[in-house]
Scaffold this motif. Structure first.
Motif, PDB file in Angstrom:
ATOM      1  N   THR A   1      -3.401 -38.190  12.712  1.00  0.00           N
ATOM      2  CA  THR A   1      -4.838 -37.898  12.779  1.00  0.00           C
ATOM      3  C   THR A   1      -5.174 -36.641  11.992  1.00  0.00           C
ATOM      4  O   THR A   1      -6.041 -36.645  11.108  1.00  0.00           O
ATOM      5  CB  THR A   1      -5.243 -37.716  14.258  1.00  0.00           C
ATOM      6  N   ILE A   2      -4.466 -35.565  12.256  1.00  0.00           N
ATOM      7  CA  ILE A   2      -4.805 -34.301  11.596  1.00  0.00           C
ATOM      8  C   ILE A   2      -4.413 -34.346  10.125  1.00  0.00           C
ATOM      9  O   ILE A   2      -5.128 -33.803   9.264  1.00  0.00           O
ATOM     10  CB  ILE A   2      -4.185 -33.092  12.343  1.00  0.00           C
ATOM     11  N   ASP A   3      -3.326 -35.083   9.801  1.00  0.00           N
ATOM     12  CA  ASP A   3      -2.935 -35.215   8.377  1.00  0.00           C
ATOM     13  C   ASP A   3      -4.025 -35.948   7.597  1.00  0.00           C
ATOM     14  O   ASP A   3      -4.395 -35.549   6.484  1.00  0.00           O
ATOM     15  CB  ASP A   3      -1.604 -35.968   8.247  1.00  0.00           C
ATOM     16  N   ALA A   4      -4.582 -37.007   8.168  1.00  0.00           N
ATOM     17  CA  ALA A   4      -5.643 -37.767   7.481  1.00  0.00           C
ATOM     18  C   ALA A   4      -6.879 -36.899   7.277  1.00  0.00           C
ATOM     19  O   ALA A   4      -7.532 -36.941   6.217  1.00  0.00           O
ATOM     20  CB  ALA A   4      -5.992 -39.011   8.304  1.00  0.00           C
ATOM     21  N   ALA A   5      -7.178 -36.068   8.262  1.00  0.00           N
ATOM     22  CA  ALA A   5      -8.360 -35.196   8.149  1.00  0.00           C
ATOM     23  C   ALA A   5      -8.178 -34.159   7.043  1.00  0.00           C
ATOM     24  O   ALA A   5      -9.079 -33.944   6.211  1.00  0.00           O
ATOM     25  CB  ALA A   5      -8.615 -34.513   9.493  1.00  0.00           C
ATOM     26  N   PHE A   6      -6.990 -33.559   6.995  1.00  0.00           N
ATOM     27  CA  PHE A   6      -6.746 -32.549   5.944  1.00  0.00           C
ATOM     28  C   PHE A   6      -6.691 -33.198   4.560  1.00  0.00           C
ATOM     29  O   PHE A   6      -7.133 -32.629   3.562  1.00  0.00           O
ATOM     30  CB  PHE A   6      -5.473 -31.741   6.249  1.00  0.00           C
TER      31      PHE A   6
ATOM     32  N   LEU B   1     -23.232 -45.736   1.595  1.00  0.00           N
ATOM     33  CA  LEU B   1     -23.695 -45.369   0.246  1.00  0.00           C
ATOM     34  C   LEU B   1     -22.625 -44.663  -0.585  1.00  0.00           C
ATOM     35  O   LEU B   1     -22.696 -44.603  -1.811  1.00  0.00           O
ATOM     36  CB  LEU B   1     -24.925 -44.426   0.373  1.00  0.00           C
ATOM     37  N   ILE B   2     -21.632 -44.098   0.092  1.00  0.00           N
ATOM     38  CA  ILE B   2     -20.617 -43.292  -0.613  1.00  0.00           C
ATOM     39  C   ILE B   2     -19.338 -44.127  -0.752  1.00  0.00           C
ATOM     40  O   ILE B   2     -18.869 -44.678   0.258  1.00  0.00           O
ATOM     41  CB  ILE B   2     -20.290 -42.008   0.202  1.00  0.00           C
ATOM     42  N   PRO B   3     -18.782 -44.257  -1.947  1.00  0.00           N
ATOM     43  CA  PRO B   3     -17.576 -45.087  -2.113  1.00  0.00           C
ATOM     44  C   PRO B   3     -16.458 -44.733  -1.132  1.00  0.00           C
ATOM     45  O   PRO B   3     -15.869 -45.623  -0.518  1.00  0.00           O
ATOM     46  CB  PRO B   3     -17.170 -44.837  -3.567  1.00  0.00           C
ATOM     47  N   GLU B   4     -16.161 -43.469  -0.985  1.00  0.00           N
ATOM     48  CA  GLU B   4     -15.102 -43.072  -0.029  1.00  0.00           C
ATOM     49  C   GLU B   4     -15.664 -41.986   0.890  1.00  0.00           C
ATOM     50  O   GLU B   4     -15.705 -40.812   0.529  1.00  0.00           O
ATOM     51  CB  GLU B   4     -13.874 -42.556  -0.780  1.00  0.00           C
ATOM     52  N   PHE B   5     -16.134 -42.413   2.069  1.00  0.00           N
ATOM     53  CA  PHE B   5     -16.731 -41.483   3.035  1.00  0.00           C
ATOM     54  C   PHE B   5     -15.819 -41.397   4.253  1.00  0.00           C
ATOM     55  O   PHE B   5     -15.469 -42.426   4.831  1.00  0.00           O
ATOM     56  CB  PHE B   5     -18.118 -41.964   3.450  1.00  0.00           C
ATOM     57  N   THR B   6     -15.402 -40.171   4.604  1.00  0.00           N
ATOM     58  CA  THR B   6     -14.539 -39.988   5.786  1.00  0.00           C
ATOM     59  C   THR B   6     -15.294 -39.187   6.834  1.00  0.00           C
ATOM     60  O   THR B   6     -15.674 -38.042   6.584  1.00  0.00           O
ATOM     61  CB  THR B   6     -13.249 -39.236   5.406  1.00  0.00           C
ATOM     62  N   LEU B   7     -15.521 -39.807   7.988  1.00  0.00           N
ATOM     63  CA  LEU B   7     -16.183 -39.123   9.095  1.00  0.00           C
ATOM     64  C   LEU B   7     -15.114 -38.640  10.080  1.00  0.00           C
ATOM     65  O   LEU B   7     -14.336 -39.435  10.606  1.00  0.00           O
ATOM     66  CB  LEU B   7     -17.168 -40.061   9.799  1.00  0.00           C
ATOM     67  N   ILE B   8     -15.095 -37.337  10.272  1.00  0.00           N
ATOM     68  CA  ILE B   8     -14.110 -36.703  11.172  1.00  0.00           C
ATOM     69  C   ILE B   8     -14.901 -36.067  12.308  1.00  0.00           C
ATOM     70  O   ILE B   8     -15.853 -35.317  12.042  1.00  0.00           O
ATOM     71  CB  ILE B   8     -13.341 -35.578  10.427  1.00  0.00           C
ATOM     72  N   THR B   9     -14.568 -36.397  13.547  1.00  0.00           N
ATOM     73  CA  THR B   9     -15.315 -35.784  14.637  1.00  0.00           C
ATOM     74  C   THR B   9     -14.401 -35.080  15.628  1.00  0.00           C
ATOM     75  O   THR B   9     -13.267 -35.528  15.856  1.00  0.00           O
ATOM     76  CB  THR B   9     -16.210 -36.791  15.384  1.00  0.00           C
ATOM     77  N   GLN B  10     -14.885 -33.974  16.160  1.00  0.00           N
ATOM     78  CA  GLN B  10     -14.177 -33.273  17.246  1.00  0.00           C
ATOM     79  C   GLN B  10     -14.642 -33.825  18.591  1.00  0.00           C
ATOM     80  O   GLN B  10     -14.061 -33.526  19.615  1.00  0.00           O
ATOM     81  CB  GLN B  10     -14.481 -31.780  17.213  1.00  0.00           C
ATOM     82  N   ASN B  11     -15.730 -34.599  18.555  1.00  0.00           N
ATOM     83  CA  ASN B  11     -16.350 -35.059  19.794  1.00  0.00           C
ATOM     84  C   ASN B  11     -15.547 -36.205  20.415  1.00  0.00           C
ATOM     85  O   ASN B  11     -14.914 -36.981  19.710  1.00  0.00           O
ATOM     86  CB  ASN B  11     -17.788 -35.516  19.542  1.00  0.00           C
TER      87      ASN B  11
ATOM     88  N   VAL C   1     -16.710 -38.129  -0.136  1.00  0.00           N
ATOM     89  CA  VAL C   1     -17.415 -37.182   0.741  1.00  0.00           C
ATOM     90  C   VAL C   1     -16.733 -37.200   2.105  1.00  0.00           C
ATOM     91  O   VAL C   1     -16.309 -38.257   2.575  1.00  0.00           O
ATOM     92  CB  VAL C   1     -18.909 -37.555   0.889  1.00  0.00           C
ATOM     93  N   ALA C   2     -16.577 -36.013   2.719  1.00  0.00           N
ATOM     94  CA  ALA C   2     -16.046 -35.944   4.090  1.00  0.00           C
ATOM     95  C   ALA C   2     -17.069 -35.218   4.950  1.00  0.00           C
ATOM     96  O   ALA C   2     -17.827 -34.379   4.454  1.00  0.00           O
ATOM     97  CB  ALA C   2     -14.708 -35.197   4.107  1.00  0.00           C
ATOM     98  N   ALA C   3     -17.102 -35.570   6.221  1.00  0.00           N
ATOM     99  CA  ALA C   3     -18.004 -34.898   7.166  1.00  0.00           C
ATOM    100  C   ALA C   3     -17.221 -34.592   8.437  1.00  0.00           C
ATOM    101  O   ALA C   3     -16.462 -35.438   8.923  1.00  0.00           O
ATOM    102  CB  ALA C   3     -19.204 -35.789   7.490  1.00  0.00           C
ATOM    103  N   LEU C   4     -17.402 -33.364   8.931  1.00  0.00           N
ATOM    104  CA  LEU C   4     -16.815 -32.965  10.213  1.00  0.00           C
ATOM    105  C   LEU C   4     -17.965 -32.709  11.179  1.00  0.00           C
ATOM    106  O   LEU C   4     -18.895 -31.964  10.854  1.00  0.00           O
ATOM    107  CB  LEU C   4     -15.986 -31.672  10.059  1.00  0.00           C
TER     108      LEU C   4
ATOM    109  N   ILE D   1     -12.365 -40.641  12.243  1.00  0.00           N
ATOM    110  CA  ILE D   1     -11.182 -39.909  12.720  1.00  0.00           C
ATOM    111  C   ILE D   1     -11.604 -39.107  13.944  1.00  0.00           C
ATOM    112  O   ILE D   1     -12.418 -38.169  13.819  1.00  0.00           O
ATOM    113  CB  ILE D   1     -10.624 -38.975  11.626  1.00  0.00           C
ATOM    114  N   GLU D   2     -11.120 -39.520  15.123  1.00  0.00           N
ATOM    115  CA  GLU D   2     -11.470 -38.803  16.368  1.00  0.00           C
ATOM    116  C   GLU D   2     -10.350 -37.794  16.636  1.00  0.00           C
ATOM    117  O   GLU D   2      -9.339 -38.107  17.274  1.00  0.00           O
ATOM    118  CB  GLU D   2     -11.605 -39.790  17.527  1.00  0.00           C
ATOM    119  N   LEU D   3     -10.548 -36.580  16.105  1.00  0.00           N
ATOM    120  CA  LEU D   3      -9.466 -35.572  16.155  1.00  0.00           C
ATOM    121  C   LEU D   3      -8.979 -35.329  17.578  1.00  0.00           C
ATOM    122  O   LEU D   3      -7.788 -35.117  17.810  1.00  0.00           O
ATOM    123  CB  LEU D   3      -9.970 -34.236  15.588  1.00  0.00           C
ATOM    124  N   HIS D   4      -9.915 -35.305  18.533  1.00  0.00           N
ATOM    125  CA  HIS D   4      -9.560 -34.903  19.894  1.00  0.00           C
ATOM    126  C   HIS D   4      -9.583 -36.059  20.873  1.00  0.00           C
ATOM    127  O   HIS D   4      -9.653 -35.837  22.089  1.00  0.00           O
ATOM    128  CB  HIS D   4     -10.498 -33.781  20.369  1.00  0.00           C
TER     129      HIS D   4
END
Ligand code: BV8
Length: 244
Positions: free
Chosen positions: A173-178, A95-105, A20-23, A119-122
């Motif tokens: 950073t952006i490669d990991a997010a994509f 709870l999720i085996p592979e959870f990626t949290l990506i934030t613009q904040n 699961v990924a979250a932005l 992943i702190e994109l900015h």
């Protein structure tokens, strides 16, 4: 108070998901009292658009103005606390085996809520660097407000460690997010107007790669017509329903 909740079908999908990924965007910090970019800034900063301050051109033109805007934002964030949305995402990661949290904040509230793999994109306004080529990180400085303090190593003006409009995001950073958007089964898009690129491309990219895209936002955005699920409510009320 009617709370928009995660429907049972979506909860079941999340329970079965491996990846699961979250932005997140500024909306996830709104209930912490941190103004979003689309909110009209109150008081001193009301007459400026963030895009007109968060850029290398603005910093070159008036370094003191930009430095003081970030000092005001650092104070604002220091007085804020993570809200239930930040804590719900930190809990979801367990709870999720592979959870990626990506934030613009850049406010650091996800970290303060306990999210580590982030992943702190900015970048982050909690870090200060010099504007010289070496980007030396600086932890202490004295300032008089007339202009930004200078780097003790190379004497370049200090600046926040954030990505400004017109600056490229770090490639790793952006490669990991994509990569996370490409591989996930469910993509949560929370509290963002999906207007700022390349971050805004992520949910559309995830959708094109077969992910179930969920938007959590009280208002419509360019993603709303594409998302598989739209939860039209404040993140601080909607995300805690994940724990049901
Ligand atoms: C770049 C750090 C290469 C600084 C920020 C196409 C492709 C590539 C680039 C571009 C492109 N088109 C245009 C560009 C240029 C530009 C861009 O996207 N401009 C926009 C204005 C059109 N992009 C860039 O410059 C990026 N660099 O691409 O490099 C390049 C290089 C040179 C030339 C061209 C390309 C760099 C972008 C990063 C800028 N830095 N932040 C700082 O913070 O000071 S962006 C900043 O603004 C935030 O980090 C965030 O990303 C963005 C604001 O967006 P949101 O987070 O979505 O916040 P917003 O207020 O807009 O919306 C809040 C939402 O929350 C709303 O929808 C609201 O309904 C909702 N909400 C409110 N309350 C709640 C809620 N939701 C849930 N719960 C609630 N309670």
């Amino acid at each position: 108070m009617t709370t928009v909740a995660f429907p049972a079908a979506l909860l079941e999908r999340l329970r079965r998901a491996r990846r699961v990924a979250a932005l997140t965007g500024a909306g996830v910090s709104a209930e912490s009292g941190v103004p979003t970019f689309r909110d009209v800034h109150s008081g001193l900063w009301a007459r400026y658009r963030p895009e007109d301050l968060a850029s290398p051109e603005a910093f070159a033109r008036d370094p003191a103005l930009v430095w003081n805007w970030y000092a005001w934002r650092r104070q604002n964030v220091a007085a804020a606390a993570p809200n239930p949305a930040h804590f719900a995402l930190a809990a979801l990661a367990t709870l999720i085996p592979e959870f990626t949290l990506i934030t613009q904040n850049v406010d650091g509230l996800h970290r303060r809520a306990g999210s580590q793999a982030l992943i702190e994109l900015h970048g982050s306004i909690q870090r200060t660097v010099c504007s010289g080529r070496q980007r030396h990180e600086v932890e202490q400085w004295t300032e008089d407000g007339s202009e930004p303090p200078r780097c003790p190593v190379c004497s370049a003006l200090l600046r926040p460690d954030v990505v400004w409009f017109g600056e490229s995001l770090p490639h790793d950073t952006i490669d990991a997010a994509f990569r996370a958007a490409e591989e996930c089964e469910v993509f949560l898009c929370i509290g963002t107007s999906t207007l700022v690129y390349p971050a805004a491309e992520l949910p559309f990219f995830a959708h094109r790669h077969g992910a179930c895209v969920v938007e959590v936002n009280p208002h419509n955005t360019p993603l709303s017509s594409v998302a598989d699920f739209r939860l039209s409510g404040p993140a601080g009320e909607v995300l805690p329903t994940l724990q049901r």
